[in-house]
Write a protein that holds these residues in place. Structure first.
Motif, PDB file in Angstrom:
ATOM      1  N   ASP A   6       0.840  -1.209   0.000  1.00  0.00           N
ATOM      2  CA  ASP A   6       0.000   0.000   0.000  1.00  0.00           C
ATOM      3  C   ASP A   6       0.871   1.254   0.000  1.00  0.00           C
ATOM      4  O   ASP A   6       0.583   2.222  -0.704  1.00  0.00           O
ATOM      5  N   ARG A   7       1.940   1.227   0.801  1.00  0.00           N
ATOM      6  CA  ARG A   7       2.808   2.409   0.874  1.00  0.00           C
ATOM      7  C   ARG A   7       3.592   2.607  -0.419  1.00  0.00           C
ATOM      8  O   ARG A   7       3.809   3.740  -0.855  1.00  0.00           O
ATOM      9  N   ILE A   8       3.994   1.516  -1.060  1.00  0.00           N
ATOM     10  CA  ILE A   8       4.671   1.653  -2.364  1.00  0.00           C
ATOM     11  C   ILE A   8       3.694   2.256  -3.374  1.00  0.00           C
ATOM     12  O   ILE A   8       4.055   3.159  -4.137  1.00  0.00           O
ATOM     13  N   ARG A   9       2.466   1.800  -3.363  1.00  0.00           N
ATOM     14  CA  ARG A   9       1.451   2.368  -4.272  1.00  0.00           C
ATOM     15  C   ARG A   9       1.179   3.832  -3.945  1.00  0.00           C
ATOM     16  O   ARG A   9       0.940   4.643  -4.838  1.00  0.00           O
ATOM     17  N   GLN A  10       1.233   4.187  -2.664  1.00  0.00           N
ATOM     18  CA  GLN A  10       1.056   5.587  -2.268  1.00  0.00           C
ATOM     19  C   GLN A  10       2.184   6.443  -2.845  1.00  0.00           C
ATOM     20  O   GLN A  10       1.950   7.553  -3.323  1.00  0.00           O
ATOM     21  N   VAL A  11       3.408   5.928  -2.805  1.00  0.00           N
ATOM     22  CA  VAL A  11       4.558   6.630  -3.392  1.00  0.00           C
ATOM     23  C   VAL A  11       4.335   6.835  -4.890  1.00  0.00           C
ATOM     24  O   VAL A  11       4.523   7.939  -5.413  1.00  0.00           O
ATOM     25  N   LEU A  12       3.921   5.769  -5.572  1.00  0.00           N
ATOM     26  CA  LEU A  12       3.698   5.862  -7.026  1.00  0.00           C
ATOM     27  C   LEU A  12       2.654   6.928  -7.343  1.00  0.00           C
ATOM     28  O   LEU A  12       2.835   7.731  -8.257  1.00  0.00           O
ATOM     29  N   ALA A  54      16.490  -0.192  -0.963  1.00  0.00           N
ATOM     30  CA  ALA A  54      16.671   0.385  -2.307  1.00  0.00           C
ATOM     31  C   ALA A  54      15.410   1.108  -2.759  1.00  0.00           C
ATOM     32  O   ALA A  54      15.480   2.199  -3.334  1.00  0.00           O
ATOM     33  N   VAL A  55      14.248   0.522  -2.496  1.00  0.00           N
ATOM     34  CA  VAL A  55      12.972   1.151  -2.877  1.00  0.00           C
ATOM     35  C   VAL A  55      12.803   2.463  -2.102  1.00  0.00           C
ATOM     36  O   VAL A  55      12.418   3.482  -2.689  1.00  0.00           O
ATOM     37  N   ALA A  56      13.088   2.453  -0.803  1.00  0.00           N
ATOM     38  CA  ALA A  56      12.964   3.667   0.007  1.00  0.00           C
ATOM     39  C   ALA A  56      13.871   4.771  -0.529  1.00  0.00           C
ATOM     40  O   ALA A  56      13.437   5.919  -0.681  1.00  0.00           O
ATOM     41  N   GLN A  57      15.120   4.424  -0.850  1.00  0.00           N
ATOM     42  CA  GLN A  57      16.042   5.435  -1.377  1.00  0.00           C
ATOM     43  C   GLN A  57      15.568   5.953  -2.730  1.00  0.00           C
ATOM     44  O   GLN A  57      15.618   7.153  -2.994  1.00  0.00           O
ATOM     45  N   GLY A  58      15.118   5.050  -3.593  1.00  0.00           N
ATOM     46  CA  GLY A  58      14.624   5.465  -4.904  1.00  0.00           C
ATOM     47  C   GLY A  58      13.387   6.334  -4.821  1.00  0.00           C
ATOM     48  O   GLY A  58      13.170   7.210  -5.644  1.00  0.00           O
ATOM     49  N   ALA A  59      12.582   6.097  -3.783  1.00  0.00           N
ATOM     50  CA  ALA A  59      11.341   6.859  -3.609  1.00  0.00           C
ATOM     51  C   ALA A  59      11.547   8.142  -2.819  1.00  0.00           C
ATOM     52  O   ALA A  59      10.664   9.000  -2.787  1.00  0.00           O
ATOM     53  N   GLY A  60      12.708   8.284  -2.168  1.00  0.00           N
ATOM     54  CA  GLY A  60      12.949   9.479  -1.360  1.00  0.00           C
ATOM     55  C   GLY A  60      12.172   9.464  -0.060  1.00  0.00           C
ATOM     56  O   GLY A  60      11.784  10.506   0.453  1.00  0.00           O
ATOM     57  N   VAL A  61      11.913   8.271   0.489  1.00  0.00           N
ATOM     58  CA  VAL A  61      11.216   8.143   1.768  1.00  0.00           C
ATOM     59  C   VAL A  61      12.130   7.405   2.734  1.00  0.00           C
ATOM     60  O   VAL A  61      13.129   6.813   2.333  1.00  0.00           O
ATOM     61  N   THR A  62      11.786   7.434   4.004  1.00  0.00           N
ATOM     62  CA  THR A  62      12.603   6.717   4.966  1.00  0.00           C
ATOM     63  C   THR A  62      12.275   5.229   4.921  1.00  0.00           C
ATOM     64  O   THR A  62      11.135   4.835   4.634  1.00  0.00           O
ATOM     65  N   SER A  77       9.597  10.244  10.854  1.00  0.00           N
ATOM     66  CA  SER A  77       9.346   9.826   9.476  1.00  0.00           C
ATOM     67  C   SER A  77       7.912  10.150   9.101  1.00  0.00           C
ATOM     68  O   SER A  77       7.059  10.306   9.958  1.00  0.00           O
ATOM     69  N   GLY A  78       7.646  10.250   7.814  1.00  0.00           N
ATOM     70  CA  GLY A  78       6.305  10.609   7.400  1.00  0.00           C
ATOM     71  C   GLY A  78       6.007  10.110   6.013  1.00  0.00           C
ATOM     72  O   GLY A  78       6.743   9.299   5.463  1.00  0.00           O
ATOM     73  N   PRO A  79       4.937  10.590   5.432  1.00  0.00           N
ATOM     74  CA  PRO A  79       4.560  10.138   4.103  1.00  0.00           C
ATOM     75  C   PRO A  79       5.574  10.592   3.061  1.00  0.00           C
ATOM     76  O   PRO A  79       6.382  11.476   3.319  1.00  0.00           O
ATOM     77  N   PRO A  80       5.526   9.998   1.894  1.00  0.00           N
ATOM     78  CA  PRO A  80       6.523  10.331   0.882  1.00  0.00           C
ATOM     79  C   PRO A  80       6.419  11.768   0.405  1.00  0.00           C
ATOM     80  O   PRO A  80       5.347  12.332   0.307  1.00  0.00           O
TER      81      PRO A  80
END
Length: 158
Positions: A6-12, A54-62, A77-80
């Motif tokens: 869900d959080r990866i989809r939120q980033v997208l 790697a996903v967190a770094q690529g997305a700019g989130v913690t 930490s917070g939302p992307p």
């Protein structure tokens, strides 16, 4: 309950990017995020830590936010950030720029965000920081002036 998928989809959605683009930013194979999402839909914890990092770094989130979700008490930490390069630039410059500059960068929404990578954000932040320092120097001395030597150095450049 919100999951890693869900959080990866939120980033997208927040960054208006595809799974392939996030894969590219994370340094993964093009299809990796899409396959990971399918895998996580079946088993919400089926991800290796190095992949999640790697996903967190690529997305700019913690990593903490991506792994655990919304912040709890005392968790910073917070939302992307919809501009992941901005988050990286702010983190990089946190010890060397004025708090007003960091706040300005956090509140800025560029007209063309795709044109600003981390270096672009840093350049904009440096310009803003120099402007503020020049204004402060002029105010302290009673006139317009700019002292480029007054820039604080980050601990790594001393």
């Amino acid at each position: 309950m919100e999951t890693i998928a869900d959080r990866i989809r939120q980033v997208l959605a927040a960054q208006k990017i595809s799974a392939r683009e996030l894969s590219r930013r994370a340094g993964l194979a093009e299809s990796h995020i899409g396959l990971l999402l399918k895998k996580l839909d079946k088993d919400p914890l089926a991800v290796e830590l190095k992949t999640l990092d790697a996903v967190a770094q690529g997305a700019g989130v913690t990593l903490a936010w991506l792994a655990t979700g919304p912040p709890g008490p005392g968790d910073a930490s917070g939302p992307p950030d919809p501009y992941p390069a901005r988050a990286a630039a702010i983190a990089f410059a946190r010890d060397s720029m004025l708090p007003e500059t960091l706040r300005w960068a956090q509140e800025t929404a560029p007209a063309n965000p795709e044109s600003l990578d981390r270096i672009g954000w840093l350049k904009a932040m440096l310009w803003h920081d120099d402007f503020l320092r020049g204004a402060q120097a002029g105010h302290q001395r009673g006139g317009p002036s700019h002292d480029a030597g007054s820039r604080r150095r980050s601990p790594s450049t001393k």
